[in-house]
Design a protein around this motif. Structure first.
Motif, short mmCIF file in Angstrom:
data_model
loop_
_atom_site.label_atom_id
_atom_site.label_comp_id
_atom_site.label_asym_id
_atom_site.label_seq_id
_atom_site.Cartn_x
_atom_site.Cartn_y
_atom_site.Cartn_z
N TYR A 277 0.81 -1.23 0.00
CA TYR A 277 0.00 0.00 0.00
C TYR A 277 0.83 1.27 0.00
N LYS A 278 2.03 1.23 0.58
CA LYS A 278 2.96 2.37 0.58
C LYS A 278 2.27 3.65 1.03
N GLU A 279 2.10 4.64 0.12
CA GLU A 279 1.54 5.92 0.55
C GLU A 279 0.08 5.82 0.99
N ASN A 280 -0.57 4.71 0.67
CA ASN A 280 -1.97 4.50 1.09
C ASN A 280 -2.08 3.62 2.33
N ILE A 281 -0.98 3.46 3.06
CA ILE A 281 -0.97 2.54 4.20
C ILE A 281 -1.95 2.97 5.29
N LYS A 282 -2.34 4.24 5.30
CA LYS A 282 -3.30 4.72 6.31
C LYS A 282 -4.65 4.04 6.16
N LEU A 283 -4.89 3.44 5.00
CA LEU A 283 -6.16 2.73 4.79
C LEU A 283 -6.18 1.40 5.52
N ILE A 284 -5.01 0.95 5.96
CA ILE A 284 -4.89 -0.33 6.67
C ILE A 284 -4.87 -0.07 8.18
N ASN A 285 -5.65 -0.86 8.92
CA ASN A 285 -5.67 -0.69 10.37
C ASN A 285 -5.37 -2.00 11.08
N LYS A 286 -5.43 -1.96 12.40
CA LYS A 286 -5.09 -3.13 13.22
C LYS A 286 -6.01 -4.31 12.91
N ASN A 287 -7.28 -4.03 12.60
CA ASN A 287 -8.23 -5.11 12.30
C ASN A 287 -7.80 -5.93 11.09
N HIS A 288 -7.25 -5.26 10.07
CA HIS A 288 -6.79 -5.97 8.88
C HIS A 288 -5.67 -6.95 9.24
N THR A 289 -4.73 -6.46 10.08
CA THR A 289 -3.62 -7.32 10.49
C THR A 289 -4.12 -8.53 11.27
N GLU A 290 -5.08 -8.31 12.17
CA GLU A 290 -5.63 -9.40 12.97
C GLU A 290 -6.35 -10.42 12.09
N LEU A 291 -7.11 -9.94 11.11
CA LEU A 291 -7.83 -10.84 10.21
C LEU A 291 -6.86 -11.73 9.42
N ILE A 292 -5.77 -11.11 8.95
CA ILE A 292 -4.78 -11.87 8.18
C ILE A 292 -4.07 -12.87 9.09
N PHE A 293 -3.75 -12.45 10.31
CA PHE A 293 -3.12 -13.35 11.28
C PHE A 293 -4.00 -14.57 11.53
N ASN A 294 -5.29 -14.34 11.73
CA ASN A 294 -6.22 -15.44 11.97
C ASN A 294 -6.38 -16.32 10.74
N LEU A 295 -6.31 -15.70 9.55
CA LEU A 295 -6.42 -16.46 8.30
C LEU A 295 -5.25 -17.43 8.17
N ILE A 296 -4.07 -16.98 8.54
CA ILE A 296 -2.86 -17.81 8.45
C ILE A 296 -3.01 -19.06 9.31
N PHE A 297 -3.61 -18.91 10.49
CA PHE A 297 -3.71 -20.03 11.42
C PHE A 297 -5.05 -20.78 11.31
N SER A 298 -5.89 -20.39 10.35
CA SER A 298 -7.15 -21.11 10.18
C SER A 298 -6.89 -22.45 9.50
N GLY A 299 -7.84 -23.35 9.64
CA GLY A 299 -7.68 -24.67 9.03
C GLY A 299 -8.07 -24.72 7.57
N LYS A 300 -8.51 -23.59 7.01
CA LYS A 300 -8.92 -23.56 5.61
C LYS A 300 -7.73 -23.56 4.67
N SER A 301 -7.80 -24.39 3.63
CA SER A 301 -6.73 -24.41 2.63
C SER A 301 -6.83 -23.24 1.68
N ASN A 302 -8.08 -22.83 1.38
CA ASN A 302 -8.31 -21.71 0.46
C ASN A 302 -9.32 -20.76 1.09
N ALA A 303 -8.92 -19.51 1.20
CA ALA A 303 -9.80 -18.48 1.76
C ALA A 303 -9.26 -17.12 1.36
N CYS A 304 -10.08 -16.10 1.52
CA CYS A 304 -9.61 -14.75 1.18
C CYS A 304 -10.30 -13.72 2.07
N ILE A 305 -9.68 -12.54 2.13
CA ILE A 305 -10.22 -11.41 2.89
C ILE A 305 -10.14 -10.19 1.98
#
Length: 450
Positions: A277-305
């Protein structure tokens, strides 16, 4: 020429300026508002670096009636003291409404322009100890990261220059006292006394209380800020090394990432998002990071956010990556000699057999019904795989080959005019494929566009 006495409270400022080792040939750009802080900084630098070219950068925010007069007085001061004066006026704001954030963005774009104009490696700003306390308290109240809590630093690296803040060792009262004793002209912005802004509320209510407890509290906050910066730099060095080992071709290896500590995992995610995102990084917040963290540890082989700016983070088996959040429609193209596909690959006719991989197929026009078509898969598609009995579902092949769930919908399927699948490019040849020694008159290749 202004003369300064080296008082105890100025000792750290002079020591810091000496540590910069600025050569006499180096032009110095100074951001000046005509308030006491920046006017003191301007006069201090003019005295300290009397052989250097000093450039005063002033932005007229078009927000107060006093701004015209202040710009005129500042320009006069610069002429009298042999200081180059660079000026800009903001004539229009988005939605015709002044905001601190937009004004700051415009201001720093102008500063960057001037540093480039004079080939300067330094931009000096007049942030002081009170500003540091206010910033840390505001970020603690709103919530931030370690980088955010470390607040404004004595030196910050920008793309083309270093941002220098030598007055962090001083308080506002000390700066005003110096200006008055040395008869340095300045103006007071009366909007600073209003409690409409969050910063002003901290300045007018919290800061006096802290100073009553400890008159040198700004030094403690500066020590706290520097300490956090050291910890943050240490962690970031670890993250950079980890990042290089687990992120290849802009894809994160989940198995490698999961071996790391929870903090490092989150910092890697943050770095990955920042690189996207670079100059648009302000569009990303803590919730996005948490969602991606949970996605990594989920049991789903294929998923998206879904993410801002029409992007999505995709988990596909052992990888995670960011892609455009495109909504693909069904397609069916008539194939002639060359065809560009929605996945940015091409299928083209070639004259010579290059290899025997699944990226090339040899067809006999007498064994199929021309013309050929290229389409995306449809429900129930089956293929007669070369050298195998019976048929297999395309869905099963995609799963076996670990093709991203979100790429299966646009994966190309080559069919003849009777609807027979004659090739699954890059994955499987069919019973219609001919050997190099056999009879064929069509050679097709599937590859990235040149």
């Amino acid at each position: 020429m202004l003369q300064y006495l080296l008082g105890d409270f100025m000792k750290d400022v002079y020591k810091f300026l000496d540590s910069l080792n600025i050569s006499k040939e180096e032009p110095l750009v100074v951001a000046v508002s005509y308030g006491p802080d920046s006017m003191f900084l301007l006069s201090l630098l003019k005295l300290k670096f009397k052989n250097n070219k000093i450039i005063c950068c002033h932005v007229h925010h078009n927000h107060r009636v006093e701004s015209d007069r202040e710009a005129e007085e500042l320009e006069k001061y610069c002429k009298e003291n042999n200081i180059i004066f660079e000026f800009m006026k903001i004539n229009k704001y988005k939605n015709d409404k002044f905001t601190e954030e937009e004004a700051r963005d415009i201001r720093y774009k102008f500063f960057s322009k001037i540093t480039k104009k004079y080939h300067s490696k330094y931009l000096f700003t007049a942030h002081h100890g009170d500003d540091l306390i206010e910033t840390i308290m505001m970020r603690l109240t709103r919530g931030s990261s370690i980088s955010g809590y470390s607040a404004i630093q004595l030196i910050s690296d920008r793309k083309d220059y270093k941002l220098i803040r030598p007055l962090l060792y001083l308080t506002k009262d000390e700066i005003i006292s110096l200006c008055d004793s040395k008869k340095i002209p300045y103006a007071i912005d009366n909007t600073n006394f209003s409690d409409d802004q969050m910063r002003n509320r901290f300045r007018n209510n919290i800061l006096p209380f802290l100073k009553k407890e400890n008159a040198k509290v700004h030094e403690k906050f500066l020590m706290f800020s520097c300490m956090l910066k050291e910890y943050d730099d240490y962690i970031n060095n670890i993250v950079c090394k980890t990042y290089q080992s687990i992120v290849k071709n802009n894809r994160i290896n989940i198995n490698l990432l999961k071996k790391e500590d929870r903090l490092i995992i989150k910092k890697v995610i943050e770095k990955y998002l920042y690189n996207t995102y670079k100059e648009n990084i302000k569009l990303i917040n803590k919730n996005h990071t948490e969602l991606i963290f949970n996605l990594i540890f989920s049991g789903k082989s294929n998923a998206c956010i879904s993410l801002p700016l029409n992007k999505k983070i995709i988990k596909s088996y052992d990888l995670i990556y960011i892609d455009k959040d495109n909504k693909y429609n069904s397609y069916c193209f008539l194939f002639d000699d060359y065809l560009k596909l929605p996945n940015n690959y091409v299928i083209k006719k070639i004259n010579n057999v290059e290899n025997n991989s699944n990226y090339i197929t040899l067809l006999d026009s007498s064994s199929i019904k021309l013309p050929l078509y290229v389409r995306n898969r449809v429900s129930g598609d089956k293929i007669s795989v070369l050298n195998m009995d019976g048929t297999r579902k395309l869905k099963d092949i995609f799963i076996d080959e670990k093709i991203d769930k979100y790429k299966r919908e646009i994966y190309p399927v080559v069919v003849d005019s009777l609807g027979n699948i004659v090739w699954l490019p890059g994955l499987k040849k069919t019973k219609y494929d001919r050997s190099k020694e056999g009879k064929y008159d069509i050679i097709l290749k599937y590859c990235k566009e040149d």
